[in-house]
Design a protein around this motif. Structure first.
Motif, PDB file in Angstrom:
ATOM      1  N   LEU A  89       9.863  12.680  39.705  1.00  0.00           N
ATOM      2  CA  LEU A  89      10.196  13.129  41.061  1.00  0.00           C
ATOM      3  C   LEU A  89       9.891  12.049  42.099  1.00  0.00           C
ATOM      4  O   LEU A  89      10.645  11.882  43.056  1.00  0.00           O
ATOM      5  CB  LEU A  89       9.416  14.400  41.405  1.00  0.00           C
ATOM      6  CG  LEU A  89      10.058  15.731  41.007  1.00  0.00           C
ATOM      7  CD1 LEU A  89       9.074  16.880  41.236  1.00  0.00           C
ATOM      8  CD2 LEU A  89      11.337  15.975  41.789  1.00  0.00           C
ATOM      9  N   LEU A 123      12.716   9.690  41.897  1.00  0.00           N
ATOM     10  CA  LEU A 123      13.932  10.300  42.444  1.00  0.00           C
ATOM     11  C   LEU A 123      13.916  10.266  43.974  1.00  0.00           C
ATOM     12  O   LEU A 123      14.903   9.897  44.609  1.00  0.00           O
ATOM     13  CB  LEU A 123      14.055  11.746  41.944  1.00  0.00           C
ATOM     14  CG  LEU A 123      15.242  12.540  42.486  1.00  0.00           C
ATOM     15  CD1 LEU A 123      16.548  11.955  41.972  1.00  0.00           C
ATOM     16  CD2 LEU A 123      15.157  14.007  42.103  1.00  0.00           C
ATOM     17  N   LEU A 124      12.769  10.620  44.557  1.00  0.00           N
ATOM     18  CA  LEU A 124      12.654  10.599  46.021  1.00  0.00           C
ATOM     19  C   LEU A 124      12.869   9.181  46.560  1.00  0.00           C
ATOM     20  O   LEU A 124      13.535   8.990  47.576  1.00  0.00           O
ATOM     21  CB  LEU A 124      11.280  11.108  46.452  1.00  0.00           C
ATOM     22  CG  LEU A 124      11.047  12.614  46.331  1.00  0.00           C
ATOM     23  CD1 LEU A 124       9.585  12.932  46.510  1.00  0.00           C
ATOM     24  CD2 LEU A 124      11.870  13.373  47.349  1.00  0.00           C
ATOM     25  N   ALA A 126      14.606   6.849  45.110  1.00  0.00           N
ATOM     26  CA  ALA A 126      16.006   6.463  44.891  1.00  0.00           C
ATOM     27  C   ALA A 126      16.930   7.060  45.946  1.00  0.00           C
ATOM     28  O   ALA A 126      17.899   6.426  46.352  1.00  0.00           O
ATOM     29  CB  ALA A 126      16.453   6.893  43.494  1.00  0.00           C
ATOM     30  N   THR A 179      21.805   2.833  50.104  1.00  0.00           N
ATOM     31  CA  THR A 179      20.749   3.677  50.653  1.00  0.00           C
ATOM     32  C   THR A 179      20.961   3.925  52.146  1.00  0.00           C
ATOM     33  O   THR A 179      20.795   5.047  52.633  1.00  0.00           O
ATOM     34  CB  THR A 179      19.377   3.022  50.423  1.00  0.00           C
ATOM     35  OG1 THR A 179      19.144   2.960  49.019  1.00  0.00           O
ATOM     36  CG2 THR A 179      18.265   3.821  51.071  1.00  0.00           C
ATOM     37  N   ILE A 236      20.375  12.054  52.396  1.00  0.00           N
ATOM     38  CA  ILE A 236      19.629  12.740  51.340  1.00  0.00           C
ATOM     39  C   ILE A 236      20.446  13.880  50.731  1.00  0.00           C
ATOM     40  O   ILE A 236      20.497  14.041  49.524  1.00  0.00           O
ATOM     41  CB  ILE A 236      18.325  13.329  51.918  1.00  0.00           C
ATOM     42  CG1 ILE A 236      17.464  12.245  52.555  1.00  0.00           C
ATOM     43  CG2 ILE A 236      17.536  14.085  50.868  1.00  0.00           C
ATOM     44  CD1 ILE A 236      16.671  11.467  51.592  1.00  0.00           C
ATOM     45  N   PHE A 261      23.175  12.686  48.442  1.00  0.00           N
ATOM     46  CA  PHE A 261      22.571  12.232  47.191  1.00  0.00           C
ATOM     47  C   PHE A 261      22.211  13.426  46.307  1.00  0.00           C
ATOM     48  O   PHE A 261      22.495  13.435  45.113  1.00  0.00           O
ATOM     49  CB  PHE A 261      21.278  11.458  47.483  1.00  0.00           C
ATOM     50  CG  PHE A 261      21.424   9.969  47.361  1.00  0.00           C
ATOM     51  CD1 PHE A 261      21.869   9.396  46.181  1.00  0.00           C
ATOM     52  CD2 PHE A 261      21.086   9.138  48.411  1.00  0.00           C
ATOM     53  CE1 PHE A 261      21.981   8.026  46.065  1.00  0.00           C
ATOM     54  CE2 PHE A 261      21.200   7.774  48.300  1.00  0.00           C
ATOM     55  CZ  PHE A 261      21.650   7.216  47.130  1.00  0.00           C
ATOM     56  N   ILE A 285      23.374  14.368  42.580  1.00  0.00           N
ATOM     57  CA  ILE A 285      22.416  14.447  41.473  1.00  0.00           C
ATOM     58  C   ILE A 285      22.486  15.812  40.796  1.00  0.00           C
ATOM     59  O   ILE A 285      22.468  15.915  39.571  1.00  0.00           O
ATOM     60  CB  ILE A 285      20.983  14.144  41.977  1.00  0.00           C
ATOM     61  CG1 ILE A 285      20.867  12.646  42.249  1.00  0.00           C
ATOM     62  CG2 ILE A 285      19.937  14.577  40.972  1.00  0.00           C
ATOM     63  CD1 ILE A 285      19.698  12.263  43.112  1.00  0.00           C
ATOM     64  N   ALA A 319      12.565  21.254  43.669  1.00  0.00           N
ATOM     65  CA  ALA A 319      11.374  20.410  43.539  1.00  0.00           C
ATOM     66  C   ALA A 319      11.332  19.354  44.639  1.00  0.00           C
ATOM     67  O   ALA A 319      10.282  19.125  45.252  1.00  0.00           O
ATOM     68  CB  ALA A 319      11.353  19.747  42.159  1.00  0.00           C
ATOM     69  N   VAL A 320      12.479  18.736  44.922  1.00  0.00           N
ATOM     70  CA  VAL A 320      12.524  17.716  45.974  1.00  0.00           C
ATOM     71  C   VAL A 320      12.149  18.340  47.322  1.00  0.00           C
ATOM     72  O   VAL A 320      11.354  17.786  48.087  1.00  0.00           O
ATOM     73  CB  VAL A 320      13.923  17.050  46.031  1.00  0.00           C
ATOM     74  CG1 VAL A 320      14.084  16.236  47.302  1.00  0.00           C
ATOM     75  CG2 VAL A 320      14.130  16.165  44.818  1.00  0.00           C
ATOM     76  N   VAL A 342       8.375  18.892  47.511  1.00  0.00           N
ATOM     77  CA  VAL A 342       7.599  17.673  47.758  1.00  0.00           C
ATOM     78  C   VAL A 342       7.667  17.306  49.244  1.00  0.00           C
ATOM     79  O   VAL A 342       6.640  17.037  49.873  1.00  0.00           O
ATOM     80  CB  VAL A 342       8.114  16.492  46.904  1.00  0.00           C
ATOM     81  CG1 VAL A 342       7.299  15.244  47.207  1.00  0.00           C
ATOM     82  CG2 VAL A 342       8.045  16.816  45.433  1.00  0.00           C
TER      83      VAL A 342
END
Lengths: 187, 201
Positions: A59, A62-63, A65, B106, B111, B114, B118, B139-140, B143
């Motif tokens: 994770l 991933l963050l 990236a 990037t 986000i 992306f 994904i 999950a992202v 966080v």
């Protein structure tokens, strides 16, 4: 996967990100500054075990990236994967997995505190130093064309710091096991 | 957390994320297939032009690249010293081009774009039962939601050290931070399940 395991992995990712925000420490007897972020990688394996620890580290990557500055020093974006040291970032995943797996195998709840500490230290050393450097040095050797021995020579200065981190990870692992045991309940 | 995405309407902004990622992958294969220095040099200049397309402020544009550029230069000098000038030039040009292109992707991909990509890419993994694609986004999100929380907790633990006249050390900082943070996992998990965010378990 249980929701709890997913949440534990995500929370640990947040911990690894915050560890990257702490300023690097310089110690007199070690030539390069030590960042706390790779300590977080070893600790993920030691505290969460192989599966959840690996997910936590995946994770983080991933963050990074998708463009969040989550790596130490505020680094992020796909550009960080184009550095000569990218092998170490990829190695983080394997490091967390091996540290976690070794911790699950070596450490038992009924062992004495000293044995648990030694078990965690061996696991951190195996994953966070040996496996990590295998990835990092191999990548560096391939991408620069330097060959293994020279690439290893260029990385050697970082090893003492990482061994020290393995000691801290072991102490953290043991303390967390006493305060909030997670390892016995496998993911 | 501030993202590295830059608002804009350049060609790169309008390209779909998948095309950009495929382009980046192709570029990396091409870069590592050739050893010709003039070719790599041209590639590097072209990559720099691509990186400047989204029109970042010059200072910001350089600041973003600095950490990676620094490692490339250090390892480049090491290669120059212990190997040959040709090896060093090939290495520096390859990685600098790749870094510029990656940074361009990037800067021009948000986000959410992306994450959509994904999640779509994870669908085949879902079919073989390896992950649930929707879990990745969850999950992202978790966080991003909890980083400020963990940071505030760390600051509180540091303050507690100072109040007792102790010097904050890595060990005494990390242990309470990990226990406190992971201790809230049960509540968060219960809240997620109560809202049915992950469907039937």
């Amino acid at each position: 996967m249980l929701t709890r395991d997913l949440v534990l992995a995500a929370l640990f990712t947040a911990i690894i990100v915050v560890l990257g925000l702490l300023p690097p420490i310089t110690l007199g007897f070690i030539p390069v500054p030590i960042t706390a972020q790779s300590l977080g990688v070893m600790t993920a394996g030691v505290v969460l075990g192989a599966k959840r620890g690996t997910i936590a580290v995946l994770l983080v990557l991933l963050l990074a990236a998708i463009g969040l500055p989550v790596l130490s020093g505020g680094r992020g974006g796909l550009g960080v994967f184009a550095a000569p040291t990218t092998g170490y970032l990829i190695g983080w995943v394997a490091a967390a997995f091996v540290t976690g797996l070794a911790s699950e195998k070596l450490v038992r709840a009924q062992q004495s505190g000293l044995m648990q500490g030694i078990g965690f230290f061996v696991a951190s050393l195996l994953g966070g130093v040996i496996v990590l450097y295998a990835f990092g040095v191999t990548y560096l050797a391939l991408v620069t064309g330097l060959g293994f021995s020279k690439a290893f020579l260029g990385s050697v200065a970082f090893i003492p710091g990482d061994v020290l981190k393995a000691v801290i990870a072991a102490l953290v692992g043991r303390a967390v096991m006493v305060g909030y045991p997670l390892l016995p309940q496998r993911a | 957390m501030r993202t590295l995405y830059v608002e804009g309407r350049s060609v790169l902004h309008r390209m779909p994320p998948r095309a950009k990622l495929l382009g980046l992958a192709t570029a990396s294969i091409v870069l590592f297939a050739t050893r010709s220095i003039p070719l790599l040099g041209m590639f590097c200049v072209a990559s720099a032009a691509v990186y400047l397309l989204p029109r970042l402020a010059p200072r910001e544009a350089f600041e973003r690249l600095r950490p990676v550029l620094l490692t490339i230069v250090v390892v480049g000098l090491f290669t120059l010293l212990f190997d040959s000038a040709i090896e060093a030039a090939v290495f520096v040009l390859r990685l600098t081009s790749l870094m510029l292109l990656a940074a361009a992707v990037t800067a021009t991909t948000g986000i959410s774009a992306f994450m959509e990509e994904i999640t779509r890419l994870a669908m085949p993994l879902e079919r073989i039962g390896l992950v649930r694609a929707a879990d990745i986004g969850l999950a992202v999100g978790l966080v991003i939601r909890f980083v400020p929380e963990v940071l505030a907790r760390t600051q509180a633990i540091r303050d507690a050290h100072h109040a007792r006249g102790l010097k904050p050390r890595m060990l005494t900082l990390a242990v309470p931070m990990i226990i406190l943070t992971l201790g809230s996992a049960d509540e968060i998990a219960a809240a997620i399940d109560a809202r049915g965010l992950r469907g039937q378990n």
